[in-house]
Design a protein around this motif. Sequence first.
Motif, PDB file in Angstrom:
ATOM      1  N   CYS A   1       0.823  -1.220   0.000  1.00 45.21           N
ATOM      2  CA  CYS A   1       0.000   0.000   0.000  1.00 45.21           C
ATOM      3  C   CYS A   1       0.852   1.264   0.000  1.00 45.21           C
ATOM      4  O   CYS A   1       1.974   1.275   0.502  1.00 45.21           O
ATOM      5  CB  CYS A   1      -0.899  -0.049   1.233  1.00 45.21           C
ATOM      6  SG  CYS A   1      -2.006   1.355   1.419  1.00 45.21           S
TER       7      CYS A   1
ATOM      8  N   ILE B   1      -1.116   4.377   0.444  1.00 42.98           N
ATOM      9  CA  ILE B   1      -2.004   5.464   0.861  1.00 42.98           C
ATOM     10  C   ILE B   1      -1.317   6.243   1.985  1.00 42.98           C
ATOM     11  O   ILE B   1      -1.543   7.425   2.169  1.00 42.98           O
ATOM     12  CB  ILE B   1      -3.390   4.925   1.277  1.00 42.98           C
ATOM     13  CG1 ILE B   1      -4.071   4.258   0.073  1.00 42.98           C
ATOM     14  CG2 ILE B   1      -4.283   6.028   1.824  1.00 42.98           C
ATOM     15  CD1 ILE B   1      -4.468   5.170  -1.064  1.00 42.98           C
ATOM     16  N   CYS B   2      -0.467   5.551   2.761  1.00 46.17           N
ATOM     17  CA  CYS B   2       0.509   6.276   3.574  1.00 46.17           C
ATOM     18  C   CYS B   2       1.843   5.558   3.412  1.00 46.17           C
ATOM     19  O   CYS B   2       1.963   4.609   2.646  1.00 46.17           O
ATOM     20  CB  CYS B   2       0.069   6.386   5.027  1.00 46.17           C
ATOM     21  SG  CYS B   2       0.524   4.996   6.077  1.00 46.17           S
TER      22      CYS B   2
ATOM     23  N   TRP C   1       3.462   3.604   5.387  1.00 48.98           N
ATOM     24  CA  TRP C   1       3.702   2.440   6.246  1.00 48.98           C
ATOM     25  C   TRP C   1       3.993   1.172   5.441  1.00 48.98           C
ATOM     26  O   TRP C   1       4.656   0.269   5.906  1.00 48.98           O
ATOM     27  CB  TRP C   1       2.488   2.247   7.171  1.00 48.98           C
ATOM     28  CG  TRP C   1       2.782   1.437   8.390  1.00 48.98           C
ATOM     29  CD1 TRP C   1       2.455   0.128   8.597  1.00 48.98           C
ATOM     30  CD2 TRP C   1       3.453   1.865   9.581  1.00 48.98           C
ATOM     31  NE1 TRP C   1       2.873  -0.278   9.830  1.00 48.98           N
ATOM     32  CE2 TRP C   1       3.492   0.772  10.466  1.00 48.98           C
ATOM     33  CE3 TRP C   1       4.022   3.076   9.986  1.00 48.98           C
ATOM     34  CZ2 TRP C   1       4.074   0.853  11.728  1.00 48.98           C
ATOM     35  CZ3 TRP C   1       4.600   3.148  11.241  1.00 48.98           C
ATOM     36  CH2 TRP C   1       4.623   2.053  12.089  1.00 48.98           C
ATOM     37  N   LYS C   2       3.456   1.116   4.214  1.00 50.46           N
ATOM     38  CA  LYS C   2       3.787   0.056   3.241  1.00 50.46           C
ATOM     39  C   LYS C   2       3.223  -1.318   3.627  1.00 50.46           C
ATOM     40  O   LYS C   2       3.932  -2.336   3.619  1.00 50.46           O
ATOM     41  CB  LYS C   2       5.296  -0.008   3.005  1.00 50.46           C
ATOM     42  CG  LYS C   2       5.901   1.324   2.594  1.00 50.46           C
ATOM     43  CD  LYS C   2       7.319   1.226   2.153  1.00 50.46           C
ATOM     44  CE  LYS C   2       8.346   1.296   3.223  1.00 50.46           C
ATOM     45  NZ  LYS C   2       8.588   2.544   3.882  1.00 50.46           N
ATOM     46  N   CYS C   3       1.956  -1.351   3.973  1.00 51.22           N
ATOM     47  CA  CYS C   3       1.323  -2.623   4.354  1.00 51.22           C
ATOM     48  C   CYS C   3       1.130  -3.526   3.143  1.00 51.22           C
ATOM     49  O   CYS C   3       0.676  -3.078   2.078  1.00 51.22           O
ATOM     50  CB  CYS C   3      -0.052  -2.345   4.961  1.00 51.22           C
ATOM     51  SG  CYS C   3       0.046  -1.491   6.532  1.00 51.22           S
TER      52      CYS C   3
ATOM     53  N   LEU D   1      -5.896  -4.272   6.449  1.00 51.15           N
ATOM     54  CA  LEU D   1      -5.502  -2.902   6.128  1.00 51.15           C
ATOM     55  C   LEU D   1      -6.195  -1.946   7.080  1.00 51.15           C
ATOM     56  O   LEU D   1      -7.214  -2.292   7.689  1.00 51.15           O
ATOM     57  CB  LEU D   1      -5.886  -2.556   4.690  1.00 51.15           C
ATOM     58  CG  LEU D   1      -5.250  -3.404   3.588  1.00 51.15           C
ATOM     59  CD1 LEU D   1      -5.688  -2.895   2.220  1.00 51.15           C
ATOM     60  CD2 LEU D   1      -3.728  -3.394   3.689  1.00 51.15           C
ATOM     61  N   CYS D   2      -5.666  -0.744   7.176  1.00 51.29           N
ATOM     62  CA  CYS D   2      -6.357   0.279   7.953  1.00 51.29           C
ATOM     63  C   CYS D   2      -7.471   0.863   7.075  1.00 51.29           C
ATOM     64  O   CYS D   2      -7.535   0.586   5.876  1.00 51.29           O
ATOM     65  CB  CYS D   2      -5.373   1.344   8.424  1.00 51.29           C
ATOM     66  SG  CYS D   2      -5.061   2.655   7.245  1.00 51.29           S
TER      67      CYS D   2
ATOM     68  N   ARG E   1      -7.865   3.655   5.708  1.00 51.54           N
ATOM     69  CA  ARG E   1      -7.373   4.398   4.539  1.00 51.54           C
ATOM     70  C   ARG E   1      -6.928   3.428   3.455  1.00 51.54           C
ATOM     71  O   ARG E   1      -7.202   3.620   2.271  1.00 51.54           O
ATOM     72  CB  ARG E   1      -6.180   5.274   4.924  1.00 51.54           C
ATOM     73  CG  ARG E   1      -6.507   6.312   5.915  1.00 51.54           C
ATOM     74  CD  ARG E   1      -5.257   6.975   6.400  1.00 51.54           C
ATOM     75  NE  ARG E   1      -4.331   6.030   7.009  1.00 51.54           N
ATOM     76  CZ  ARG E   1      -3.122   6.329   7.444  1.00 51.54           C
ATOM     77  NH1 ARG E   1      -2.683   7.554   7.311  1.00 51.54           N
ATOM     78  NH2 ARG E   1      -2.355   5.438   8.004  1.00 51.54           N
ATOM     79  N   GLY E   2      -6.218   2.393   3.883  1.00 50.28           N
ATOM     80  CA  GLY E   2      -5.705   1.421   2.926  1.00 50.28           C
ATOM     81  C   GLY E   2      -6.819   0.755   2.140  1.00 50.28           C
ATOM     82  O   GLY E   2      -6.693   0.520   0.939  1.00 50.28           O
TER      83      GLY E   2
ATOM     84  N   MET F   1      -3.081   6.514  12.166  1.00 51.01           N
ATOM     85  CA  MET F   1      -3.386   5.130  11.806  1.00 51.01           C
ATOM     86  C   MET F   1      -2.180   4.421  11.195  1.00 51.01           C
ATOM     87  O   MET F   1      -2.096   4.279   9.982  1.00 51.01           O
ATOM     88  CB  MET F   1      -4.561   5.164  10.822  1.00 51.01           C
ATOM     89  CG  MET F   1      -5.083   3.827  10.412  1.00 51.01           C
ATOM     90  SD  MET F   1      -5.546   2.791  11.767  1.00 51.01           S
ATOM     91  CE  MET F   1      -6.890   3.701  12.475  1.00 51.01           C
TER      92      MET F   1
ATOM     93  N   ASN G   1      -0.957   1.064  10.821  1.00 55.35           N
ATOM     94  CA  ASN G   1      -1.706  -0.183  10.913  1.00 55.35           C
ATOM     95  C   ASN G   1      -1.154  -1.171  11.941  1.00 55.35           C
ATOM     96  O   ASN G   1      -1.862  -1.631  12.842  1.00 55.35           O
ATOM     97  CB  ASN G   1      -1.732  -0.795   9.500  1.00 55.35           C
ATOM     98  CG  ASN G   1      -2.664  -1.969   9.383  1.00 55.35           C
ATOM     99  OD1 ASN G   1      -3.365  -2.315  10.311  1.00 55.35           O
ATOM    100  ND2 ASN G   1      -2.665  -2.590   8.225  1.00 55.35           N
TER     101      ASN G   1
HETATM  102  S1  SF4 Z   1      -1.252   2.085   7.487  1.00 54.40           S
HETATM  103 FE1  SF4 Z   1      -3.085   2.048   6.188  1.00 54.40          FE
HETATM  104  S2  SF4 Z   1      -2.728   3.580   4.588  1.00 54.40           S
HETATM  105 FE2  SF4 Z   1      -0.784   3.146   5.573  1.00 54.40          FE
HETATM  106  S3  SF4 Z   1       0.160   1.604   4.287  1.00 54.40           S
HETATM  107 FE3  SF4 Z   1      -0.959   0.527   5.919  1.00 54.40          FE
HETATM  108  S4  SF4 Z   1      -3.004   0.115   5.088  1.00 54.40           S
HETATM  109 FE4  SF4 Z   1      -2.016   1.640   3.772  1.00 54.40          FE
END
Ligand code: SF4
Length: 731
Positions: free
Chosen positions: A49, A51-52, A54-56, A83-84, A86-87, A216, A218
């Motif tokens: 990911c 969207i931020c 953090w790279k989930c 995922l959070c 946002r993700g 957030m 995650n």
């Molecule tokens: S914390 Fe949320 S937005 Fe950030 S990478 Fe993980 S899932 Fe995506």
Amino acid sequence: MNSLSRRKFLKITGAAAGVAAAGSAALKATQRAGNTGPERGVRTVPTYCDICFWKCGTIAYVRDGKLWKVEGNPLDPLSNGRLCPRGTGGVGAHTDPDRLRAPLLRKRKRGEEVWVEVTWDEALDFIARKMQKIKSEYGPESMALFSHGIGGNFLKHTLKAYGTPNAAAPSFAQCRGPRDVGFRLTFGEDVSSPERTDIRNAKCIVLLGSHIGENMHNTQVQEFSDAVGNGASVIVADPRFSIAAGKAKYYLPVKPGTDIALLLAWMHILVKEELYDREYVSEHGFGFEQFAATLAPFTPEWAYPETGIDPELIRATAREMARYKPATLVHPGRHVTWYGDDAQRSRAIALLNALLGSWGRKGGFYAPVSMDVPAYPYPEYPKTVRGKADNPGHRYPFAHETITTGIREATISGSPYPIKGWMVYATNLLHALPNEQETIRAIQNLDLMVVIDVIPSEIAGWADVVLPEAIYLERHDDLNVEWFREPFIALRQPVVDAPHEQKPNWWIAKQLAMRLGLGSYFPWANIEEYLHHRLEAGGFSYEELKRDGIIRGKKQPVYYEEGLTPAFPTPSGKIEFYSLQLQQAGFDPVPAYKRPAEGPPGFYRLLYGRAPVHSFSRTHSNRILSDMMSENEVWVNTNTALRHELTNGEYIRLKNQDGVVSNRIRVKVTERIRPDCVYMVHGFGHTAKGLKHAFGKGASDAQMITRYTTDALMGGTAMNVNFVTFEPAEA
Ligand code: SF4
């Protein structure tokens, strides 16, 4: 995700339910589409990911050729299959009708946002010509890169090959920099990202203004949820009763700017009552006697008038921390650029952890590990004649990364040398840096201003050239070789095509390098060749990574209890309770408290934070996420609201101490904030014309942040030093 953990997760986050669908059934139903004709059926692609930052790890689903949904990759240790909020809204970034579609060239004055669409060749030729001119007239160091996230790696490579050392990210001087400096000065290592916090094993978690669940990240939210579920004792010190405070055994509504006083009093009790980890301190500590002597005057009674916290509550919470040591984690926070004493406040947090013996221990801070994946064997970068421009004379002696605002200052002043070109990747500098007028002043001095992004943000409005980037679900990126509790490699790979002319950052970086005569720095034909080469050199299978999205390594010892040898790369080789390097540089060797300046009468300190459904200022045009939160509100204490005759839900405007008036914003009247401050979520109040959906919704905290205090140790810009009052919305 099992139903219990999912319920707990949403309870902690307070986020809207029903966004993420369970995936196992759909995974079973997955089928590959045929190679001819329109794509039919469901296919899945693992990626990570963006969207931020953090790279989930993510599994993206494509149904009948269209991006359908995204879920967590169960193999990924960051997301653990979840995922959070946002993700889960990643699909909305792909379908966002406001996103940039084609390269744009400025037609009128900078900032007027009048453009003409051009081809990629025209845009890249233009940029390369200007960069060559800057190089010949001013030297290559006169180009600077501002970037955020892993996507900036290839552009950094191009700029380094071009010959400039000036690459900066707001994540240092506007975010986590003071924390990392404070911890380095104490333990010799920083907290890194993702933070090396062992939240899931902590028995006591102390949060100072750290909004886990609203902020957030995650993995941290999941671990916090588990720790709370396992009965961890939570202590929250925050002027605002945050979501995390709702889980706390002890809530301390500390006066803004007085955290160091509270930390000194906590440490005073631990030392005076001999509650600290004596064995750990005597084995690993340096300068403890001087440190202990410095703490003597800082009793809870001394701290009371400063912090507003009852001395007995200070004592009780210090004893609570000691009860669970070393599995007591005083969280270092992330966005910590608050009052200007931030590196010293972070050092005080590090010292409190040191007293509790939590560094290197289970339930405290683990020692992160990573996979050994060799870097691509590029030619050496040219040696730069001049050093970096951001920190002349090392006036901020403990800055270990480039200071964004230092580059901005050099652009305005021309000193230590002129900066004439900015390349801005994926960071909306007008929302990230304090004092937007200073940023605009700097831009006026440039010969070239390039923005590479997915949306037409405020900073894009000031560019000469805007390049549209493919979103993370449409592109490859560099490997994520993370430092974490266990080693792993993650792959970002395209799931669907970009809908218009958008291109991946690696392609942009390579094409630009070719035009600058730097082709030898991009010997690979395409990114898959690059990825394959790196993985093969490390003995890993690209095919396996493409299939699973993740390759996990063997577990290794990450705590001293597991046999890891303690090592503290400080000058003394020990944990520096008393810092001679700070003393020699003219700073306090043990953090000292200085009372924060008050605002004008009738003004309230402006605090800001995050929401679980948005990232910075980059997600407000994402229809899925804006549907969950389309504007921010200003939290005002009930008594303050009475005094100013404000009613819950009404629109007002904020006016700061310098007379700057905000866009209209709704009032949230609440007991959940101290009467001397107000709070809003960062990133709203967009003014960029192209952000049609987000335009004018909510107010911008960045617009109110006209003042900042610079951290003398490392150049971070503290932003919680602004004050606002209230104006009617129609004013
Ligand atoms: S914390 Fe949320 S937005 Fe950030 S990478 Fe993980 S899932 Fe995506």
